[in-house]
Design a protein around this motif. Structure first.
Motif, mmCIF file in Angstrom:
data_model
loop_
_atom_site.group_PDB
_atom_site.id
_atom_site.type_symbol
_atom_site.label_atom_id
_atom_site.label_comp_id
_atom_site.label_asym_id
_atom_site.label_seq_id
_atom_site.Cartn_x
_atom_site.Cartn_y
_atom_site.Cartn_z
ATOM 1 N N TYR A 186 -18.660 -34.792 41.261
ATOM 2 C CA TYR A 186 -19.611 -35.271 40.266
ATOM 3 C C TYR A 186 -19.603 -36.808 40.233
ATOM 4 O O TYR A 186 -18.550 -37.440 40.242
ATOM 5 C CB TYR A 186 -19.281 -34.751 38.872
ATOM 6 N N GLY A 187 -20.773 -37.387 40.205
ATOM 7 C CA GLY A 187 -20.891 -38.835 40.085
ATOM 8 C C GLY A 187 -20.578 -39.590 41.352
ATOM 9 O O GLY A 187 -20.405 -40.814 41.322
ATOM 10 N N GLU A 188 -20.519 -38.890 42.479
ATOM 11 C CA GLU A 188 -20.190 -39.536 43.746
ATOM 12 C C GLU A 188 -21.399 -39.572 44.679
ATOM 13 O O GLU A 188 -22.276 -38.710 44.614
ATOM 14 C CB GLU A 188 -19.030 -38.812 44.430
ATOM 15 N N VAL A 189 -21.417 -40.581 45.527
ATOM 16 C CA VAL A 189 -22.466 -40.757 46.523
ATOM 17 C C VAL A 189 -21.818 -40.853 47.897
ATOM 18 O O VAL A 189 -20.722 -41.415 48.046
ATOM 19 C CB VAL A 189 -23.278 -42.040 46.221
ATOM 20 N N ASN A 190 -22.488 -40.283 48.885
ATOM 21 C CA ASN A 190 -22.040 -40.451 50.265
ATOM 22 C C ASN A 190 -22.446 -41.857 50.698
ATOM 23 O O ASN A 190 -23.611 -42.120 51.027
ATOM 24 C CB ASN A 190 -22.693 -39.392 51.164
ATOM 25 N N LEU A 191 -21.493 -42.769 50.680
ATOM 26 C CA LEU A 191 -21.798 -44.189 50.892
ATOM 27 C C LEU A 191 -22.294 -44.477 52.306
ATOM 28 O O LEU A 191 -23.162 -45.335 52.499
ATOM 29 C CB LEU A 191 -20.561 -45.026 50.573
ATOM 30 N N GLU A 192 -21.772 -43.762 53.281
ATOM 31 C CA GLU A 192 -22.236 -43.971 54.654
ATOM 32 C C GLU A 192 -23.688 -43.549 54.794
ATOM 33 O O GLU A 192 -24.499 -44.245 55.422
ATOM 34 C CB GLU A 192 -21.358 -43.181 55.632
ATOM 35 N N GLU A 212 -17.517 -44.717 37.596
ATOM 36 C CA GLU A 212 -17.303 -46.162 37.641
ATOM 37 C C GLU A 212 -17.035 -46.690 39.042
ATOM 38 O O GLU A 212 -17.680 -47.644 39.497
ATOM 39 C CB GLU A 212 -16.165 -46.554 36.707
ATOM 40 N N ASP A 213 -16.070 -46.100 39.738
ATOM 41 C CA ASP A 213 -15.723 -46.656 41.040
ATOM 42 C C ASP A 213 -16.871 -46.519 42.040
ATOM 43 O O ASP A 213 -17.112 -47.398 42.866
ATOM 44 C CB ASP A 213 -14.447 -46.021 41.593
ATOM 45 N N LYS A 260 -23.164 -50.818 44.223
ATOM 46 C CA LYS A 260 -23.815 -52.113 43.967
ATOM 47 C C LYS A 260 -23.525 -53.130 45.073
ATOM 48 O O LYS A 260 -24.239 -54.129 45.195
ATOM 49 C CB LYS A 260 -23.384 -52.664 42.616
ATOM 50 N N ARG A 261 -22.512 -52.879 45.907
ATOM 51 C CA ARG A 261 -22.250 -53.760 47.044
ATOM 52 C C ARG A 261 -23.211 -53.472 48.198
ATOM 53 O O ARG A 261 -23.344 -54.275 49.115
ATOM 54 C CB ARG A 261 -20.804 -53.606 47.517
ATOM 55 N N ILE A 262 -23.838 -52.308 48.124
ATOM 56 C CA ILE A 262 -24.762 -51.889 49.177
ATOM 57 C C ILE A 262 -26.207 -52.201 48.816
ATOM 58 O O ILE A 262 -26.986 -52.636 49.666
ATOM 59 C CB ILE A 262 -24.615 -50.370 49.449
ATOM 60 N N PRO A 291 -22.814 -47.983 29.303
ATOM 61 C CA PRO A 291 -23.436 -49.106 30.024
ATOM 62 C C PRO A 291 -23.738 -48.796 31.481
ATOM 63 O O PRO A 291 -24.505 -49.508 32.116
ATOM 64 C CB PRO A 291 -22.377 -50.207 29.910
ATOM 65 N N GLY A 292 -23.124 -47.758 32.027
ATOM 66 C CA GLY A 292 -23.287 -47.455 33.441
ATOM 67 C C GLY A 292 -24.486 -46.578 33.726
ATOM 68 O O GLY A 292 -25.305 -46.273 32.856
#
Length: 333
Positions: free
Chosen positions: A104-110, A136-137, A143-145, A129-130
């Protein structure tokens, strides 16, 4: 469920440079670039209007209904039987890339990175706020991507939440003044009037609706004021939806959480059941003898609550029409 939403303060690293900032909730396509200030008060600046957009599924559905397509989504998209999740609305899973992560709340960053996104969009809740569907992590890594935009979808009425998505869609190039969108708005208003008429009749007859749901461990009663759609139904359309007495404040105040032994604590002539996958359907809830003894449950007087649908006229025109049809059938109107 909403009471399990996890979020944190997100700082935006925006691309491009513009000297002028847009006003909250408005996009600026003038000058030499693109700028948009979201409902967190964060401004995204870019050299050009974003074209490759990734969005949480209900945000993606809302944008599509306002004429903006996305290249990727995250969150519940396809059910186990292969059908599209109601939360995704009009999104065709075959036309987007699912970047949902394993938890839950995770994204496949690649996978997200491979789409070369210009912008990521998700809803946000008033007390957090999110961004929705990003822990959170994960949000910090996302946001770096890619720059992110948050759209308010709690603590405001349903028409206002829809308008927020319309504003963003306009800034992203969507034709929100098209004949199709206007027709959707007309259908929305017609369905709203039907519910207003039903609400007036129910109140005159002293009848009420109880919004409920359940998991294996607990029964819960929904707090209408904490949900834009139910709040709109009550305050502006007059549907008599009961407010429970003891909301779970620690969980955001969206529900009163009860044991199954207290599943008949509140009366209601019609039960509006939470149709999300995490909540039991009525047939399963009725396996509990206390709930099954509730007069409305015993009479199978149930209507559906689509709790996390896309915030668009098209989406809610369908939802409210269905609700009006179901209420009419259950009450003999």
């Amino acid at each position: 469920m909403r009471h399990k939403i996890r979020a944190a303060v997100a700082l935006l690293v925006a691309a491009g440079a513009l000297s002028a900032c847009a006003s909250p909730g408005r996009g600026d396509q003038g000058g030499t670039g693109w700028s948009y200030t979201d409902d967190r008060g964060i401004t995204v600046n870019a050299a050009e209007r974003p074209e490759r957009i990734v969005a949480q599924v209900s945000a993606a559905g809302a944008l599509k209904d306002f004429g903006v397509n996305v290249v990727g989504t995250f969150g519940p998209l396809v059910r186990d039987d292969g059908t599209t999740e109601p939360e995704a609305g009009s999104i065709d899973p075959r036309q987007v890339t699912d970047v949902t992560g394993p938890g839950y709340g995770e994204v496949n960053l690649e996978r997200l990175t491979s789409l070369h996104p210009d912008l990521l969009v998700s809803g946000k809740y008033a007390e957090y706020p999110g961004l929705w569907h990003l822990v959170e992590d994960q949000e910090q890594m996302v946001k770096r991507i890619v720059p992110t935009v948050g759209v308010q979808q709690s603590g405001i009425a349903l028409p206002d939440a829809i308008a927020r998505y319309g504003q963003l869609a306009r800034a992203l190039g969507g034709d929100v003044d098209s004949a199709r969108v206007k027709a959707d708005a007309d259908r929305f208003n017609a369905a709203a009037q039907r519910l207003r008429d039903i609400g007036a009749r129910m109140r005159a007859e002293g009848k009420s609706i109880l919004a409920v749901g359940g998991t294996k461990d607990e029964y819960f009663v929904v707090v209408p004021a904490r949900n834009p759609d139910l709040d709109y139904y009550v305050k502006q359309l007059g549907l008599p939806i009961t407010t429970p007495q003891h909301p779970d404040v620690a969980g955001g105040g969206y529900f009163e959480r009860l044991s199954w032994e207290k599943a008949n604590a509140y009366p209601g002539d019609v039960l509006m059941w939470d149709a999300r996958p995490a909540s039991m359907p009525p047939e399963q809830m009725k396996q509990n003898p206390v709930f099954a003894s509730h007069p409305a449950a015993a009479a199978n007087r149930f209507v559906e609550w689509d709790a996390v649908a896309p915030m668009s006229y098209a989406s809610y025109a369908g939802i409210m029409t269905k609700l009006a049809d179901q209420l009419s059938a259950q009450l003999g109107y």
